[in-house]
Design an enzyme around this catalytic site. Structure first.
Site, PDB file in Angstrom:
ATOM      1  N   ASP A 117       0.694  -1.106   0.029  1.00  0.00           N
ATOM      2  CA  ASP A 117       0.053   0.034  -0.056  1.00  0.00           C
ATOM      3  C   ASP A 117       0.864   1.326   0.129  1.00  0.00           C
ATOM      4  O   ASP A 117       1.833   1.162   0.730  1.00  0.00           O
ATOM      5  CB  ASP A 117      -1.020  -0.047   1.604  1.00  0.00           C
ATOM      6  CG  ASP A 117      -1.758   1.040   1.129  1.00  0.00           C
ATOM      7  OD1 ASP A 117      -2.937   1.137   0.826  1.00  0.00           O
ATOM      8  OD2 ASP A 117      -1.432   2.133   1.838  1.00  0.00           O
ATOM      9  N   TYR A 124       2.596  10.250  -0.270  1.00  0.00           N
ATOM     10  CA  TYR A 124       3.563   9.804   0.461  1.00  0.00           C
ATOM     11  C   TYR A 124       5.093  10.041  -0.306  1.00  0.00           C
ATOM     12  O   TYR A 124       5.922  10.118   0.513  1.00  0.00           O
ATOM     13  CB  TYR A 124       3.577   8.045   0.740  1.00  0.00           C
ATOM     14  CG  TYR A 124       2.324   7.328   1.370  1.00  0.00           C
ATOM     15  CD1 TYR A 124       1.669   8.613   2.256  1.00  0.00           C
ATOM     16  CD2 TYR A 124       2.090   6.068   1.228  1.00  0.00           C
ATOM     17  CE1 TYR A 124       0.197   7.761   2.539  1.00  0.00           C
ATOM     18  CE2 TYR A 124       1.027   5.706   1.857  1.00  0.00           C
ATOM     19  CZ  TYR A 124      -0.085   6.512   2.746  1.00  0.00           C
ATOM     20  OH  TYR A 124      -1.001   6.156   3.136  1.00  0.00           O
ATOM     21  N   LYS A 138      -3.020   5.807  -4.153  1.00  0.00           N
ATOM     22  CA  LYS A 138      -4.132   6.853  -3.911  1.00  0.00           C
ATOM     23  C   LYS A 138      -3.926   8.229  -4.387  1.00  0.00           C
ATOM     24  O   LYS A 138      -2.886   8.630  -4.636  1.00  0.00           O
ATOM     25  CB  LYS A 138      -4.172   7.054  -2.458  1.00  0.00           C
ATOM     26  CG  LYS A 138      -4.344   5.826  -1.617  1.00  0.00           C
ATOM     27  CD  LYS A 138      -4.307   5.963  -0.074  1.00  0.00           C
ATOM     28  CE  LYS A 138      -4.062   4.721   0.736  1.00  0.00           C
ATOM     29  NZ  LYS A 138      -2.427   4.462   0.716  1.00  0.00           N
ATOM     30  N   HIS A 167      -8.003   9.464  -1.614  1.00  0.00           N
ATOM     31  CA  HIS A 167      -7.199   9.465  -0.479  1.00  0.00           C
ATOM     32  C   HIS A 167      -8.051  10.119   0.746  1.00  0.00           C
ATOM     33  O   HIS A 167      -8.135   9.506   1.944  1.00  0.00           O
ATOM     34  CB  HIS A 167      -5.936  10.108  -0.470  1.00  0.00           C
ATOM     35  CG  HIS A 167      -4.835   9.667   0.484  1.00  0.00           C
ATOM     36  ND1 HIS A 167      -3.651   9.723   0.415  1.00  0.00           N
ATOM     37  CD2 HIS A 167      -5.029   9.108   1.562  1.00  0.00           C
ATOM     38  CE1 HIS A 167      -2.756   9.292   1.390  1.00  0.00           C
ATOM     39  NE2 HIS A 167      -3.769   8.762   2.271  1.00  0.00           N
TER      40      HIS A 167
END
Length: 300
Positions: free
Chosen positions: A45, A50, A75, A106
């Site tokens: 994931d 990120y 996402k 997200h």
């Protein structure tokens, strides 16, 4: 349990146990992903937000595990809501793994990319979902879903005539100190699978989010001692036995391996009840950094 999968409403199956990569630094996440896949994990994931998709992709390729054996979730970030095609293309390019298994919105927040303190005045998550549905026709994503959606968000989305595809997954914060039973029940009633993030109760020392005392809770420790397991393992098992997939995050090889040791044992109904009886309540992820409120504490 490490080989368990959950069938989604589109007929595809998501692995029950995955590796989370939030707050993992680039050089660390590459090695963590490679190690996890070589030690049995089949679900990774990540997210555009990120900033580590490129390294996640490198770890996937370095693992030697066939691409078709791996489930990859990423996402769409908040400032990309009105640019879904471009956001998806960026993630696909950075991951460089051919296709994405699950693409999530997200947060239900359409942030102005020019000013992070503002929400786009002419856009909301319903419009974002309209664009995400179109991705399915391009053949580069298997399933689409949402993340951090509460009941009120899902009700609005599902009631809109433009919603032709029910989200396959809602990835939400879930752990014994934030069990969200009403939200889980609502998702189940609509055929939406839930994936649990922050499933161990947060990252100690995180500069931007909270961490609670979950793994020191007497009930958790009591069950862990009785089972001869770590507190982390019994909390993860609790999540899987609730019917949710889990994505514990770690960069430590020993912890990554330990989190996957969920085969050959289960929690009894009494032990599940004891863990569900944890009284301390806290959330790891808040919404104070977004231009609108998305959590309303009405899902318990």
């Amino acid at each position: 349990m490490s080989r368990t999968t959950f069938r989604l409403n589109d007929g595809r199956s998501i692995p029950a146990v995955g590796l989370g990569t939030w707050q993992s630094k680039p050089n660390e996440v590459r090695d963590a992903v490679e190690f996890a896949l070589q030690h049995g994990y089949r679900h990774i994931d990540t997210a555009l937000n990120y900033g580590n998709e490129r390294e996640v992709g490198e770890g996937i390729r370095a693992s030697g595990v066939p691409r078709d054996d791996i489930w990859v979730t990423t996402k769409l970030d908040n400032p990309w809501h009105h640019r879904v095609v471009e956001g998806f293309a960026r993630s696909l390019s950075d991951l460089d793994i051919g296709y994405i298994d699950l693409y999530l919105m997200h947060f239900p927040c359409s942030t102005d990319p020019e000013d992070s303190t503002k929400h786009l005045p002419d856009w909301d998550y319903v419009k974002t979902w309209q664009e995400m549905q179109k991705l399915l026709d391009a053949g580069k994503v298997g399933s689409i879903g949402v993340s951090n959606f509460q009941i009120r968000h899902l009700e609005k989305l599902l009631a809109d005539p433009s919603c032709k595809v029910v989200p396959a997954v809602n990835q939400i914060e879930l752990h014994p100190s934030n069990p969200s039973p009403k939200l889980l029940d609502f998702c189940k009633s609509k055929g939406i699978h839930c994936t649990a993030y922050s499933c161990l109760g947060g990252t100690i020392g995180s500069p931007i989010n909270n961490s609670g005392p979950l793994l020191r809770d007497p009930a958790i420790l009591e069950v862990a001692t009785a089972k001869g397991r770590t507190p982390q393992q019994v909390v993860l098992m609790w999540g899987v036995q609730r019917g949710t997939s889990i994505i514990p995050k770690s960069i430590s090889p020993s912890r990554i391996a330990q989190n996957f040791e969920l085969d050959g044992w289960t929690l009894t109904p009494e032990e599940m009840k004891k863990i569900s009886g944890v009284q301390t309540r806290f959330k790891v992820v808040g919404d104070g950094w977004m231009p609108i409120k998305v959590f309303f504490d009405d899902d318990e």
